[in-house]
Design a protein around this motif. Structure first.
Motif, PDB file in Angstrom:
ATOM      1  N   ALA A 172      -4.804   6.318   5.064  1.00 45.21           N
ATOM      2  CA  ALA A 172      -3.366   6.164   5.282  1.00 45.21           C
ATOM      3  C   ALA A 172      -2.671   5.806   3.980  1.00 45.21           C
ATOM      4  O   ALA A 172      -1.502   6.133   3.773  1.00 45.21           O
ATOM      5  N   THR A 173      -3.406   5.160   3.084  1.00 41.34           N
ATOM      6  CA  THR A 173      -2.825   4.741   1.811  1.00 41.34           C
ATOM      7  C   THR A 173      -2.619   5.921   0.863  1.00 41.34           C
ATOM      8  O   THR A 173      -1.646   5.955   0.117  1.00 41.34           O
ATOM      9  N   ASP A 174      -3.529   6.868   0.920  1.00 37.32           N
ATOM     10  CA  ASP A 174      -3.506   7.978  -0.052  1.00 37.32           C
ATOM     11  C   ASP A 174      -2.150   8.672  -0.069  1.00 37.32           C
ATOM     12  O   ASP A 174      -1.703   9.223   0.927  1.00 37.32           O
ATOM     13  N   ALA A 175      -1.489   8.618  -1.228  1.00 38.69           N
ATOM     14  CA  ALA A 175      -0.142   9.196  -1.321  1.00 38.69           C
ATOM     15  C   ALA A 175      -0.177  10.652  -1.736  1.00 38.69           C
ATOM     16  O   ALA A 175       0.868  11.279  -1.868  1.00 38.69           O
TER      17      ALA A 175
ATOM     18  N   ARG B 251       0.810  -1.219   0.000  1.00 40.06           N
ATOM     19  CA  ARG B 251       0.000   0.000   0.000  1.00 40.06           C
ATOM     20  C   ARG B 251       0.842   1.266   0.000  1.00 40.06           C
ATOM     21  O   ARG B 251       0.325   2.358  -0.227  1.00 40.06           O
ATOM     22  N   VAL B 252       2.133   1.151   0.287  1.00 34.63           N
ATOM     23  CA  VAL B 252       3.014   2.326   0.244  1.00 34.63           C
ATOM     24  C   VAL B 252       3.515   2.552  -1.174  1.00 34.63           C
ATOM     25  O   VAL B 252       3.615   3.681  -1.637  1.00 34.63           O
ATOM     26  N   TYR B 253       3.819   1.447  -1.860  1.00 37.20           N
ATOM     27  CA  TYR B 253       4.433   1.601  -3.170  1.00 37.20           C
ATOM     28  C   TYR B 253       3.430   1.502  -4.322  1.00 37.20           C
ATOM     29  O   TYR B 253       3.766   1.852  -5.447  1.00 37.20           O
ATOM     30  N   PHE B 254       2.257   1.024  -4.076  1.00 35.18           N
ATOM     31  CA  PHE B 254       1.256   0.967  -5.145  1.00 35.18           C
ATOM     32  C   PHE B 254      -0.093   1.514  -4.672  1.00 35.18           C
ATOM     33  O   PHE B 254      -1.134   0.913  -4.932  1.00 35.18           O
ATOM     34  N   PRO B 255      -0.085   2.637  -3.977  1.00 35.59           N
ATOM     35  CA  PRO B 255      -1.350   3.115  -3.411  1.00 35.59           C
ATOM     36  C   PRO B 255      -2.394   3.437  -4.460  1.00 35.59           C
ATOM     37  O   PRO B 255      -3.589   3.297  -4.239  1.00 35.59           O
TER      38      PRO B 255
ATOM     39  N   TYR C 275       1.184   8.328  -7.147  1.00 33.11           N
ATOM     40  CA  TYR C 275       0.430   9.570  -6.992  1.00 33.11           C
ATOM     41  C   TYR C 275      -0.920   9.499  -7.687  1.00 33.11           C
ATOM     42  O   TYR C 275      -1.064   8.881  -8.733  1.00 33.11           O
ATOM     43  N   ASN C 276      -1.855  10.169  -7.092  1.00 29.19           N
ATOM     44  CA  ASN C 276      -3.214  10.180  -7.622  1.00 29.19           C
ATOM     45  C   ASN C 276      -3.649  11.643  -7.728  1.00 29.19           C
ATOM     46  O   ASN C 276      -3.865  12.301  -6.717  1.00 29.19           O
ATOM     47  N   GLN C 277      -3.728  12.147  -8.970  1.00 24.86           N
ATOM     48  CA  GLN C 277      -4.085  13.565  -9.141  1.00 24.86           C
ATOM     49  C   GLN C 277      -5.461  13.847  -8.545  1.00 24.86           C
ATOM     50  O   GLN C 277      -6.388  13.056  -8.702  1.00 24.86           O
ATOM     51  N   LYS C 278      -5.563  14.991  -7.903  1.00 22.43           N
ATOM     52  CA  LYS C 278      -6.852  15.351  -7.300  1.00 22.43           C
ATOM     53  C   LYS C 278      -7.760  16.053  -8.301  1.00 22.43           C
ATOM     54  O   LYS C 278      -8.936  16.265  -8.051  1.00 22.43           O
ATOM     55  N   TYR C 279      -7.187  16.494  -9.402  1.00 23.48           N
ATOM     56  CA  TYR C 279      -7.986  17.198 -10.416  1.00 23.48           C
ATOM     57  C   TYR C 279      -7.331  16.973 -11.770  1.00 23.48           C
ATOM     58  O   TYR C 279      -6.205  16.457 -11.848  1.00 23.48           O
TER      59      TYR C 279
ATOM     60  N   LYS D  89      -7.842   3.473  -6.755  1.00 17.59           N
ATOM     61  CA  LYS D  89      -8.689   3.379  -7.938  1.00 17.59           C
ATOM     62  C   LYS D  89      -9.568   2.144  -7.881  1.00 17.59           C
ATOM     63  O   LYS D  89     -10.372   1.903  -8.781  1.00 17.59           O
ATOM     64  N   GLY D  90      -9.376   1.339  -6.845  1.00 15.90           N
ATOM     65  CA  GLY D  90     -10.222   0.167  -6.684  1.00 15.90           C
ATOM     66  C   GLY D  90      -9.812  -0.983  -7.582  1.00 15.90           C
ATOM     67  O   GLY D  90     -10.553  -1.949  -7.743  1.00 15.90           O
TER      68      GLY D  90
END
Lengths: 762, 762
Positions: free
Chosen positions: A558-561, A36-40, A613-617, A45-46
């Protein structure tokens, strides 16, 4: 001045560090416990719900499949494997465009380095300009023999090589910049054209709605747009001042979480129902049934929230003078966003609404005059921050010395007096204030932008990035070259003639090459290697997971990078562009270090964008004009500095030839601005018409009004709505898995287009 | 250095000159023979056809009514009598706004002068700073005792008065500027709102229409706008390259004129028909009947013109890639003008079409890339013109000396050697090249703007004005203060620190006060008095009338006084604003001279606007933002120079306080820009909707398509059309009065709104 040996040693140390980091990463990433740290991103994204296990005892935590250790460097080709169009689907256009900044660096500097090493280094090397320093105090190294410093003053003919090099650098850089600008503009247009239906395509943000004693804001909006856009206006969404609602929703979220935790606990233990204590920190006081208590709390809060929502919906007092106005077609919205609505240019200001996820709601209500005043205040504050930030830090430093501490905390005296500790404190304390300041600087700049009144997160980040770059340019680049604080520099420059400023800086540039090489290795190489290792998130995640995570929801949080952090990382890259361009014609030895940085960073960030990383927008690469502008600025700075340097070298004849370059570059920039900028600012009527027509043929009976319902409601409104729906449909006691549906709440909703099954699993 | 006496003498001479001019004007204007020189506007508007006669012998030429001589200064109150709204009807908003520049000067400088003379002059006067110069070579005068020079260095407390004065000037100027900007924006909006229906309200100029191998330009335009503005597009008008047509029309005009002349002659003599000779200059060769010959010529040319027109209409080769696209409503046009049409920002560029009279057809066809290149070329050319214009002039001067002439024309030697002539030549020749250059400068700048590719006369004039102002600022203002050519100044400034430049200029400012006083009197007072006398047009008109005028048409052309010449006169006024603001806090003695200039110029130009000048177009005061910007620039320059001056006076403490002023002023300018500029650039949808709705209720069955027919045709197209109509309706031999109907041709069509009967007759 460092010799080639010193540089070699430094390089070796940094390379070893970097490799150690990479090795550590390669091993840590294949441990299921770190998944969960390296592939959050895959979790958020489920697309993945639990870590891949290799079977066997303990395989839940540690990877026992030794074959996978052999392939430990696999991640690099894997990161590069995903083709660009798919990456756009997977991570959004913003991330792809961001990665192209590194590629641009490679494209610009690799050919330049090749030419510089074949054409310019021999010319520099075969001189004896530095030999005359042999008998003086000034030390020089073999590195400097590769640079322009090695050419004796007044040997005009040799400088023509540097002049040609400057021209070559300018033309090549401009060529690459233009190509990239064009590509990205095309990518953006294509992305927007192929994008599915979204509320923001039809919606315009209207601000500074005038007050009217006879009509409410809602009525005013309805009337104004019905009159002035009669054929195109569809509906509007008022913006509420929902501070209280936010608080309630926040509180309910906590309660809901605790409820989930208790239910989970109950599920595990089955027999006895969880008991909680009502007193201080849950340690004492009356005992009650946890599930019942939290259920009732959640229920009462939900009631309160509905009441508050009802109040907001029916009352008009909480409505701020801004609204999201939606149109029947993209054409109507494009027209409204690009035109002047009212005679009074301070009223009814319209602009393209950003994505709902991107909206920064707190600033929507700011009136026109406030905005102007805030802008001035921030400009002044930024000026002082940039030029005088050393003053408070020096003040803190003067306080935070050994004597100060001894005076304030006499009981620490025996401890401090230990020699080892004393030396640490003395070496450590003076720097710590500065370190803390620099750590918080991006946040300070972000807060400044928020205060300034931007209405979307993307624009906030863009503005903060440009401020951070200016700060770095003045305090890191100029500050390292012309030693002294920024204010001392400013004062010195004001007292120098316009001709002398480039000279002053130009002269010390070649001397600082070794310093910047070290800087690139420490800040660049090691920084990138540290980025992929994610040591801090790794530790924090495991700490959280052990002590704080109680429900799936907690674990997701906690997962959200987070995001890639455009406002901090882009200015960092720009500094390397600046260094590369400035040193390309002076000390080309710097270039290989920069190229290595860009290459490493490209691979690492590609991996991070895919997996972390997961873009917020999604702003569809709207920041590219900023990137372009900063590279062009760096180019002009490099030309001016070279001019200054050459004129001190007695090559006055070259000045007029070099003076042409900045003029040409500014012309180039203006050309690019006219040619490509509109693609990033407006939405052409032609494009909207095509999309509208297509949609009308495909879905003739589309109910757009339903589509817009609540699209731009305040996030708390929407979060609440989701929950209410849940509450209505399902019983709270049913199953703990229920809460995981909340993952898809407004902040982390994946881009709908990226729901395809991704073939890449780490 | 001039003493008060010298200034007094100079003032007396100039006042006498000015009064003599005014007297001459007062007498000349009431002579019927000069009526067409002093009241041409009434003739051109068709409100007066023959001069007012007082009866008696010779009264056709000379005024014999002696009572009218007594009232010879009547014109001044008369010029002021016409109220502003009526002046807008009579002369257009442009002229009214132009007059307000003078009023603005009065409003700014009158209160400043009052304060300066009560507060600052006593402070300056009661010092003895200049007394220490008594025993040196430097001469000073009583005038200088009124100025800041008289305060000894380092007497810091006294300078606070000047500091306060600088603040007062800034605040007052900004206050007046803001009020005026607001008023004029309102006037413009009101004017546009009340304006009657005009083609330009519905029309957008589209340029850079892409080429398509399958479709002609006309088809492309039709398709593009039908697709992208389906509900609003009405019709379009192609632009033809009509060079040949222009030539033919020009030729026919000449022939028609000669025909009229011959018919007139025949009418007078009655008996014999006029005979002309076909040979050289009509002196020899075959004799033919004049009327028949010219009639046949006109007929054949008319035929040729129709054929050419037919060719242009049917053929597609002569169509340039630009078009005037008209919409069904003002709303549709406003939308199209303000939005981006195509994905490619270099294609389908739309902008508000100017009035048909205002269009500069020659530049419509320029493609995008050409425009950019032309802009760069003009920028470079203008730079060299401003900084190096002295080089060719010095070269011509070096050739045009006595020896040069003697060498080139040896036969002139005895004549030149006459001592009197020699001294005249020596005194006259060196200056003449410069004079000629300065005379032609506005025309050169106008040609530059034309080359740059602007598409309306109004924008051409605005651009030429801003270039002329810059030229004057550098070469007249800075050139007089810091002696030396502009290039020497540039070089010096580049070698000085940013701090030193205002000092260098600031120091010499008080010393140049007397020079500028003389300048104001000669250039300003005498210039304005010369303006009202119209000596040159008077002479030219009478010469033309005696020798060249053969028909009514000729006379009308001789009568036309042209326009007010925004591109030359506005920069002139701006120079006075600059002088006033710079000297207000330094040598307030300059202010009364400037105030007198503004007052005199206001009255004179008001008279001229009412009676003489006839605007060729109406831009509804679109030039005001330029005026505003230049006054703000002058204000900032004055603040910087005062800062430089005070810092050399040892009042270093004042610098930070003065530094605040430019920052505040720039902030003020930005505020005004946001607040009022949009009113001058765009047309709000609200305003268009109101006008559209009103029109729809009043005239529900309006045929707009017919209204647009040929509205934007090339003028030659339209002129031809008028004539064809005439030819078709009437026989050429009928009556000579026929030609006078042509007065209402496209160039001089009066504003339809100004057709009311004007109560003012001189």
């Amino acid at each position: 001045m460092a010799s080639i040996n010193d540089i070699g040693v430094a390089a070796a140390i940094n390379i070893v560090t970097a490799i150690a980091f990479l090795l550590a990463f390669a091993i840590l990433r294949i441990q299921p416990v770190n998944d969960r740290v390296y592939f959050p991103k895959w979790y958020l994204k489920g697309l993945r719900t639990s870590s891949i296990q290799t079977g066997g005892f303990g395989s839940k935590f540690i990877n026992l499949d030794f074959r996978s250790y052999v392939r430990f460097l696999n991640w690099m080709p894997e990161a590069l494997k995903m083709p660009e169009p798919e990456l756009v689907h997977h991570a959004g256009l913003d991330s792809v465009v961001y990665l192209r900044i590194y590629l641009l660096g490679l494209k610009i500097f690799f050919p330049i380095a090749c030419v510089a090493f074949t054409a310019m280094v021999p010319v520099n090397w075969t001189n004896k300009g530095l030999d005359r320093l042999k008998h003086t105090n000034i030390s020089y190294s073999d590195i400097d023999k590769l640079s322009l410093s090695n050419i004796p003053n007044g040997s005009g003919s040799r400088f023509w090589v540097h002049l040609c090099m400057a021209y070559a650098i300018t033309f090549w850089t401009c060529f690459m910049l233009k190509r990239e600008y064009k590509n990205i503009a095309l990518m953006r247009l294509q992305f927007l054209a192929n994008d599915e239906r979204r509320p923001n395509q039809f919606t315009v943000l209207v601000r500074n709605i005038p007050t009217d004693p006879h009509e409410s804001v809602c009525e005013l909006v309805e009337h104004f747009f019905k009159v002035n856009h009669p054929d195109h206006y569809l509906t509007y969404q008022a913006v509420h001042d929902s501070t209280k609602l936010s608080e309630l929703v926040q509180k309910r979220k906590q309660m809901q979480n605790l409820l989930d935790y208790n239910i989970n606990k109950h599920m595990r233990t089955q027999s006895k129902r969880p008991i909680i204590k009502m007193g201080f920190l849950g340690c004492c006081g009356e005992e009650v049934d946890g599930i019942k208590y939290y259920t009732s709390m959640v229920e009462s809060l939900t009631r309160e929230i509905s009441e508050e929502k009802q109040r907001l919906r029916t009352g008009t007092k909480s409505i701020v003078p801004a609204a999201f106005v939606s149109f029947k077609s993209r054409w109507g919205a494009a027209v409204c966003a690009q035109t002047e609505q009212s005679r009074d240019p301070t009223e009814w200001l319209t602009e393209w609404a950003a994505e709902p996820r991107d909206i920064y709601y707190d600033n929507l209500a700011l009136p026109y005059v406030d905005l102007k005043i805030r802008r001035i205040i921030v400009a002044i504050a930024y000026f002082f921050l940039t030029f005088f930030f050393m003053i408070p830090i020096a003040f803190v430093q003067s306080l935070a010395n050994i004597e100060g501490i001894e005076k304030a905390f006499p009981f620490l005296k025996p401890l401090i007096e230990v020699k080892f500790l004393k030396s640490i404190i003395q070496g450590f304390l003076p720097g710590i204030a500065l370190k803390i300041f620099l750590m918080f600087l991006p946040r300070i700049l972000m807060e400044m932008s928020k205060f300034e009144g931007f209405v979307s997160t993307s624009s906030l980040e863009r503005r903060a990035a440009s401020r951070f770059y200016m700060f770095q340019f003045i305090n890191v680049f100029l500050g390292s070259i012309v030693t002294g604080t920024a204010f001392q520099q400013l004062n010195r420059f004001l007292n120098q003639s316009a001709n002398d400023i480039p000279k002053t800086i130009g002269v010390s540039i070649p001397m600082k090459a070794t310093f910047f090489i070290t800087y690139i290795m420490v800040d660049g190489w090691a920084g990138v290697a540290g980025e992929i290792l994610r040591l801090k998130p790794l530790i924090i995640y495991h700490l959280k997971n052990s002590f704080l995570v109680r429900t799936e929801n907690d674990r997701d949080e906690a997962t959200d990078a987070g995001t890639i952090g455009f406002n901090t990382s882009e200015p960092q890259i720009q500094l390397y562009f600046l260094l590369g361009l400035v040193y390309a014609a002076v000390s080309p030895i710097l270039l290989p270090f920069i190229i290595l940085f860009f290459a490493l960073a490209y691979v690492v960030y590609r991996h991070q964008v895919i997996n972390v990383y997961n873009q917020k927008y999604e702003s569809a690469g709207k920041f590219w004009p900023d990137v372009h502008r900063r590279v062009v600025t760096a180019l002009i700075v490099s030309q001016l500095l070279l001019m200054g340097l050459l004129s001190t070298k007695g090559a006055h004849k070259s000045t007029p030839f070099l003076l042409v370059l900045p003029v040409l570059t500014i012309g180039f920039h203006m050309h690019c601005k006219c040619r490509y900028l509109p693609a990033f600012v407006t939405y052409s009527l032609q494009a909207t018409m095509i999309k509208d027509t297509l949609e009308r043929t495909r879905e003739p009976n589309l109910n757009l009004k339903a589509f817009f319902r609540n699209a731009y409601a305040h996030p708390e409104f929407r979060v609440g709505e989701d929950l209410e729906l849940e509450m209505a449909v399902e019983k709270p006691d049913k199953t703990p898995e229920l809460v995981s549906t909340k993952r898809g709440s407004w902040r982390n909703t994946p881009l709908p287009s990226s729901k395809h099954s991704c073939p890449y699993s780490p």
